[in-house]
Design an enzyme around this catalytic site. Sequence first.
Site, mmCIF file in Angstrom:
data_model
loop_
_atom_site.group_PDB
_atom_site.id
_atom_site.type_symbol
_atom_site.label_atom_id
_atom_site.label_comp_id
_atom_site.label_asym_id
_atom_site.label_seq_id
_atom_site.Cartn_x
_atom_site.Cartn_y
_atom_site.Cartn_z
ATOM 1 N N LYS A 144 4.811 -8.743 -3.980
ATOM 2 C CA LYS A 144 4.211 -7.922 -5.048
ATOM 3 C C LYS A 144 5.172 -7.749 -6.222
ATOM 4 O O LYS A 144 4.798 -7.952 -7.371
ATOM 5 C CB LYS A 144 3.812 -6.527 -4.525
ATOM 6 C CG LYS A 144 2.695 -6.535 -3.503
ATOM 7 C CD LYS A 144 2.174 -5.131 -3.220
ATOM 8 C CE LYS A 144 3.189 -4.222 -2.555
ATOM 9 N NZ LYS A 144 3.585 -4.643 -1.186
ATOM 10 N N ARG A 201 -1.886 3.086 -2.325
ATOM 11 C CA ARG A 201 -1.557 2.633 -0.974
ATOM 12 C C ARG A 201 -2.420 3.337 0.055
ATOM 13 O O ARG A 201 -2.283 3.087 1.241
ATOM 14 C CB ARG A 201 -0.100 2.924 -0.684
ATOM 15 C CG ARG A 201 0.819 1.709 -0.876
ATOM 16 C CD ARG A 201 2.100 2.058 -0.185
ATOM 17 N NE ARG A 201 3.034 1.046 0.085
ATOM 18 C CZ ARG A 201 4.027 0.662 -0.716
ATOM 19 N NH1 ARG A 201 4.099 1.107 -1.932
ATOM 20 N NH2 ARG A 201 4.917 -0.194 -0.297
ATOM 21 N N ARG A 259 15.687 -10.299 1.748
ATOM 22 C CA ARG A 259 15.516 -9.766 0.389
ATOM 23 C C ARG A 259 16.747 -8.989 -0.058
ATOM 24 O O ARG A 259 17.331 -8.227 0.703
ATOM 25 C CB ARG A 259 14.294 -8.854 0.375
ATOM 26 C CG ARG A 259 14.076 -8.140 -0.943
ATOM 27 C CD ARG A 259 12.646 -7.782 -1.148
ATOM 28 N NE ARG A 259 12.195 -6.725 -0.263
ATOM 29 C CZ ARG A 259 10.945 -6.275 -0.258
ATOM 30 N NH1 ARG A 259 10.047 -6.800 -1.067
ATOM 31 N NH2 ARG A 259 10.594 -5.308 0.560
ATOM 32 N N ARG A 274 17.843 -3.059 0.671
ATOM 33 C CA ARG A 274 17.230 -1.743 0.832
ATOM 34 C C ARG A 274 17.331 -1.304 2.292
ATOM 35 O O ARG A 274 17.133 -2.113 3.191
ATOM 36 C CB ARG A 274 15.753 -1.819 0.445
ATOM 37 C CG ARG A 274 15.538 -1.907 -1.048
ATOM 38 C CD ARG A 274 14.115 -2.258 -1.401
ATOM 39 N NE ARG A 274 13.098 -1.573 -0.607
ATOM 40 C CZ ARG A 274 11.788 -1.725 -0.784
ATOM 41 N NH1 ARG A 274 11.345 -2.541 -1.734
ATOM 42 N NH2 ARG A 274 10.921 -1.090 -0.040
ATOM 43 N N ARG A 292 6.730 -0.225 8.655
ATOM 44 C CA ARG A 292 6.037 -0.336 7.362
ATOM 45 C C ARG A 292 4.790 -1.205 7.490
ATOM 46 O O ARG A 292 3.782 -0.957 6.837
ATOM 47 C CB ARG A 292 6.998 -0.892 6.297
ATOM 48 C CG ARG A 292 8.050 0.136 5.886
ATOM 49 C CD ARG A 292 9.189 -0.485 5.110
ATOM 50 N NE ARG A 292 8.766 -1.069 3.858
ATOM 51 C CZ ARG A 292 9.432 -2.039 3.227
ATOM 52 N NH1 ARG A 292 10.550 -2.525 3.743
ATOM 53 N NH2 ARG A 292 8.983 -2.506 2.096
HETATM 54 P P1 AMP Z 1 7.885 -0.310 -2.005
HETATM 55 O O1 AMP Z 1 9.098 -0.518 -2.849
HETATM 56 O O2 AMP Z 1 6.607 -0.408 -2.794
HETATM 57 O O3 AMP Z 1 7.865 -1.146 -0.759
HETATM 58 O O4 AMP Z 1 7.943 1.223 -1.501
HETATM 59 C C1 AMP Z 1 9.013 1.701 -0.708
HETATM 60 C C2 AMP Z 1 8.630 2.997 -0.025
HETATM 61 O O5 AMP Z 1 8.318 3.993 -1.011
HETATM 62 C C3 AMP Z 1 7.395 2.924 0.851
HETATM 63 O O6 AMP Z 1 7.682 2.443 2.162
HETATM 64 C C4 AMP Z 1 6.951 4.373 0.859
HETATM 65 O O7 AMP Z 1 7.766 5.160 1.702
HETATM 66 C C5 AMP Z 1 7.221 4.795 -0.580
HETATM 67 N N1 AMP Z 1 6.064 4.534 -1.463
HETATM 68 C C6 AMP Z 1 6.004 3.686 -2.528
HETATM 69 N N2 AMP Z 1 4.798 3.719 -3.106
HETATM 70 C C7 AMP Z 1 4.052 4.605 -2.389
HETATM 71 C C8 AMP Z 1 2.718 5.074 -2.469
HETATM 72 N N3 AMP Z 1 1.868 4.628 -3.422
HETATM 73 N N4 AMP Z 1 2.305 5.990 -1.561
HETATM 74 C C9 AMP Z 1 3.131 6.455 -0.606
HETATM 75 N N5 AMP Z 1 4.398 6.041 -0.455
HETATM 76 C C10 AMP Z 1 4.872 5.135 -1.342
#
Ligand code: AMP
Length: 215
Positions: free
Chosen positions: A16, A91, A126, A159, A170
Amino acid sequence: MGSLKIIILGPPGAGKGTQATQIAARYDVPHISTGDIFRKNLREETPLGLEAKTYMDNGLLVPDSLTVGMLKDRISEEDCRHGYLLDGFPRTLAQADALVGLGEQIDAAINLQVDYAPLIERIAGRRVCGNCGSAYHIITAPPKVENVCDNCGTELYQRDDDKAETVEKRLVEYDEKSKPLVAYYENNGLAKHVDASAPIEDVTNQIFSILDKLA
Ligand code: AMP
């Protein structure tokens, strides 16, 4: 070009962020990653960051009550007046409904389709830049100089939630809470499916050929 409101969907590791960077540049819209915003808040130890931390560290979604407010503030900024690309939001179905409640009219929900099996490996390799948000992979998309960002020269890091034990959680969280969004955007006619197991550039081209028709 411009004025597009785009969502990008897909499980963690589907690409993404990588695709979002390309899309944002081509259609001249801000790339809004809720994960990046949370990580920035975490680094700066803001109240929002501290609240989100436990969820993120455990591979869980941050509650909608926190996430929706944050997103609402971000898309009400001036640079979003002529469109945006949402990466990592919505999400949950409640987050998708919240967007509708805000009166936001989305043009397309790009759904990155991939098998889960290769995702764990993809995510394990990553590396990201904490300064400019660029993403790399140690084997498939390495930086020119090992562990250094091509764009800004900052040292890359892994990360915490990209470590194997959290990745599995996740993926479960995605399956339970985020996957239903695919049917949601199919039902309202906005879902555009893309084969995201193809090489990065092919995926980008598939996306461009869909979005060019809307721009
Ligand atoms: P990402 O970088 O998009 O993989 O997001 C990393 C983490 O941030 C996720 O595993 C969630 O804990 C939190 N997070 C990011 N976007 C959302 C969202 N729209 N709703 C809830 N948690 C989020």
